[in-house]
Design a protein around this motif. Structure first.
Motif, short mmCIF file in Angstrom:
data_model
loop_
_atom_site.label_atom_id
_atom_site.label_comp_id
_atom_site.label_asym_id
_atom_site.label_seq_id
_atom_site.Cartn_x
_atom_site.Cartn_y
_atom_site.Cartn_z
N MET A 1 72.84 49.09 74.96
CA MET A 1 71.67 49.79 74.43
C MET A 1 71.75 49.85 72.91
SD MET A 1 71.17 52.77 77.30
CE MET A 1 72.90 52.86 77.76
N VAL A 2 70.64 49.51 72.27
CA VAL A 2 70.57 49.45 70.81
C VAL A 2 69.57 50.48 70.32
CG1 VAL A 2 70.16 48.01 68.79
CG2 VAL A 2 71.14 46.99 70.88
N LEU A 3 70.03 51.38 69.48
CA LEU A 3 69.15 52.36 68.85
C LEU A 3 68.39 51.67 67.72
CD1 LEU A 3 68.18 55.29 68.34
CD2 LEU A 3 70.19 55.57 66.87
N GLY B 1 58.08 45.31 63.11
CA GLY B 1 58.45 46.67 63.44
C GLY B 1 59.02 46.84 64.84
N ILE B 2 58.71 47.98 65.43
CA ILE B 2 59.36 48.38 66.67
C ILE B 2 59.03 47.43 67.82
CG2 ILE B 2 57.64 49.95 67.67
CD1 ILE B 2 61.34 50.83 67.12
N GLN B 3 57.83 46.84 67.84
CA GLN B 3 57.52 45.91 68.92
C GLN B 3 58.34 44.64 68.80
OE1 GLN B 3 53.47 45.57 70.21
NE2 GLN B 3 53.75 43.51 71.01
N ALA B 4 58.55 44.19 67.56
CA ALA B 4 59.42 43.03 67.36
C ALA B 4 60.82 43.32 67.87
CB ALA B 4 59.46 42.65 65.88
N ASP B 5 61.33 44.53 67.60
CA ASP B 5 62.65 44.92 68.08
C ASP B 5 62.72 44.87 69.60
OD1 ASP B 5 63.16 45.46 65.42
OD2 ASP B 5 63.09 47.64 65.64
N MET B 6 61.74 45.47 70.24
CA MET B 6 61.74 45.56 71.70
C MET B 6 61.68 44.18 72.34
SD MET B 6 59.24 48.88 72.07
CE MET B 6 59.38 49.03 73.85
N GLU B 7 60.79 43.33 71.83
CA GLU B 7 60.65 41.99 72.41
C GLU B 7 61.92 41.16 72.18
OE1 GLU B 7 57.13 40.27 70.76
OE2 GLU B 7 55.78 41.47 72.01
N ALA B 8 62.45 41.20 70.95
CA ALA B 8 63.64 40.40 70.65
C ALA B 8 64.82 40.84 71.49
CB ALA B 8 63.97 40.50 69.16
N MET B 9 64.98 42.13 71.67
CA MET B 9 66.12 42.61 72.45
C MET B 9 65.96 42.33 73.94
SD MET B 9 67.23 46.00 70.40
CE MET B 9 67.58 45.81 68.65
N CYS C 1 62.19 41.15 60.99
CA CYS C 1 62.45 42.14 62.04
C CYS C 1 63.07 41.47 63.27
CB CYS C 1 61.15 42.84 62.45
SG CYS C 1 60.27 43.66 61.11
N THR C 2 62.54 40.30 63.60
CA THR C 2 63.04 39.55 64.76
C THR C 2 64.51 39.19 64.57
OG1 THR C 2 60.83 38.63 65.12
CG2 THR C 2 62.67 37.49 66.18
N LEU C 3 64.84 38.69 63.39
CA LEU C 3 66.23 38.31 63.10
C LEU C 3 67.16 39.50 63.19
CD1 LEU C 3 68.38 36.30 62.09
CD2 LEU C 3 67.68 36.89 59.76
N ALA C 4 66.80 40.60 62.53
CA ALA C 4 67.68 41.78 62.52
C ALA C 4 67.85 42.35 63.92
CB ALA C 4 67.12 42.84 61.56
N ALA C 5 66.77 42.38 64.70
CA ALA C 5 66.85 42.92 66.06
C ALA C 5 67.73 42.04 66.95
CB ALA C 5 65.46 43.05 66.65
N ALA C 6 67.55 40.73 66.87
CA ALA C 6 68.37 39.82 67.68
C ALA C 6 69.84 39.93 67.27
CB ALA C 6 67.88 38.38 67.52
N ALA D 1 71.40 34.75 66.39
CA ALA D 1 70.16 35.43 66.00
C ALA D 1 69.25 34.52 65.19
CB ALA D 1 70.49 36.69 65.21
N GLN D 2 69.84 33.71 64.32
CA GLN D 2 69.03 32.77 63.55
C GLN D 2 68.38 31.72 64.44
OE1 GLN D 2 70.84 31.55 59.56
NE2 GLN D 2 72.53 32.62 60.54
N ASP D 3 69.14 31.24 65.41
CA ASP D 3 68.57 30.25 66.32
C ASP D 3 67.41 30.84 67.12
OD1 ASP D 3 68.77 27.57 67.77
OD2 ASP D 3 69.01 28.96 69.44
#
Length: 267
Positions: free
Chosen positions: A10-12, A24-32, A215-220, A238-240
């Motif tokens: 689980m990632v906060l 933002g937050i949707q990018a985080d949720m989808e990437a994770m 956001c996608t990179l940082a979340a992944a 994450a970059q890939d």
């Protein structure tokens, strides 16, 4: 119905809300979701924006942020933290206090200072406070080159600027080169080991401008760190993932394209 024995790290995630769904937050949720972790979404800022630019922001009250995280920590085990937009000094201070409770958890800090359309999130007081209170807790910071030089004021080179972030306390700095010219994008990972050359990756530049790639990179990256990967491997994975999401990106409006973080399911 029996409870599933399957668990995910689980990632906060402390990020802004983008109504366009690109960042933002949707990018985080989808990437994770797509990289195998579970996102615990805590919104730091309500924004007025579309795929063209940000028009306004409203920080979430710091005490509400604090209470949300305290509730999560009383119930759930956090394997990593991802920090996105911190919209105001109160946001920064509260998040810094939260990080003090999570000293053994990897932290990915994405310093969101400038929107793709040009909107400036980064007031001087925010930048100074970010370096003072967030950088010391960061396992890795993920600025693009524009953000890097905003944070490391007065630096003459990328390596000097990255060194300033390391001196501020960040253990690693992954600088993304998407804003620099050329057919190839060069990303560099700097570490706190004196004399070490940065790790380097190059990616073919895709046509167009993208909303939510950082956001996608940082979340992944946070997702892979939560799963136990070392920083260099997590950064590569994450970059890939991000490059593939950009490659299969799409344009929902009149502005920037959005990375398709669901690409493995849709190609």
């Amino acid at each position: 119905m029996s409870r599933s024995a399957h668990t995910k790290p689980m990632v906060l995630c402390l990020s802004g809300l983008d109504p366009s769904g690109g960042a933002g937050i949707q990018a985080d949720m989808e990437a994770m979701l797509m990289t195998g972790s579970h996102c615990l979404p805590v919104i730091t800022s309500l924004t007025v924006q579309n795929t063209q630019n940000v028009q306004a922001t409203q920080p979430v009250n710091g005490e509400i942020l604090r209470h949300q995280v305290e509730s999560l920590l009383s119930d759930l085990s956090i394997s990593a933290v991802k920090i996105g937009l911190l919209d105001g000094p109160d946001n920064v201070r509260v998040v810094a206090d939260i990080l003090k409770q999570l000293r053994d958890v990897p932290v990915v800090a994405d310093p969101v200072l400038i929107a793709g359309g040009g909107y400036d999130f980064g007031a001087v007081d925010i930048i100074d406070l970010y370096l003072e209170q967030i950088a010391p807790h960061a396992t890795i910071m993920t600025p693009n080159t524009h953000e890097l030089f905003r944070l490391a004021k007065g630096s003459d080179s990328q390596s000097e600027a990255a060194e300033r972030l390391l001196q501020a306390g960040a253990k690693h700095v992954l600088v993304t080169g998407g804003h620099e010219p050329g057919e190839l994008i060069t990303n560099r990972l700097y570490s706190g080991q004196k004399g070490d050359e940065p790790s380097q990756w190059q990616w073919a530049r895709q046509p167009g401008e993208y909303h939510g790639s950082g956001c996608t990179l940082a979340a992944a990256l946070a997702s892979y760190l939560a799963q136990g990967h070392i920083v260099t491997d997590a950064a590569s994975l994450a970059q890939d993932f991000t490059w593939q999401a950009i490659k299969y990106g799409w344009q929902p409006g009149a502005g920037q394209l959005i990375p398709n973080r669901r690409y493995p399911l849709e190609i």
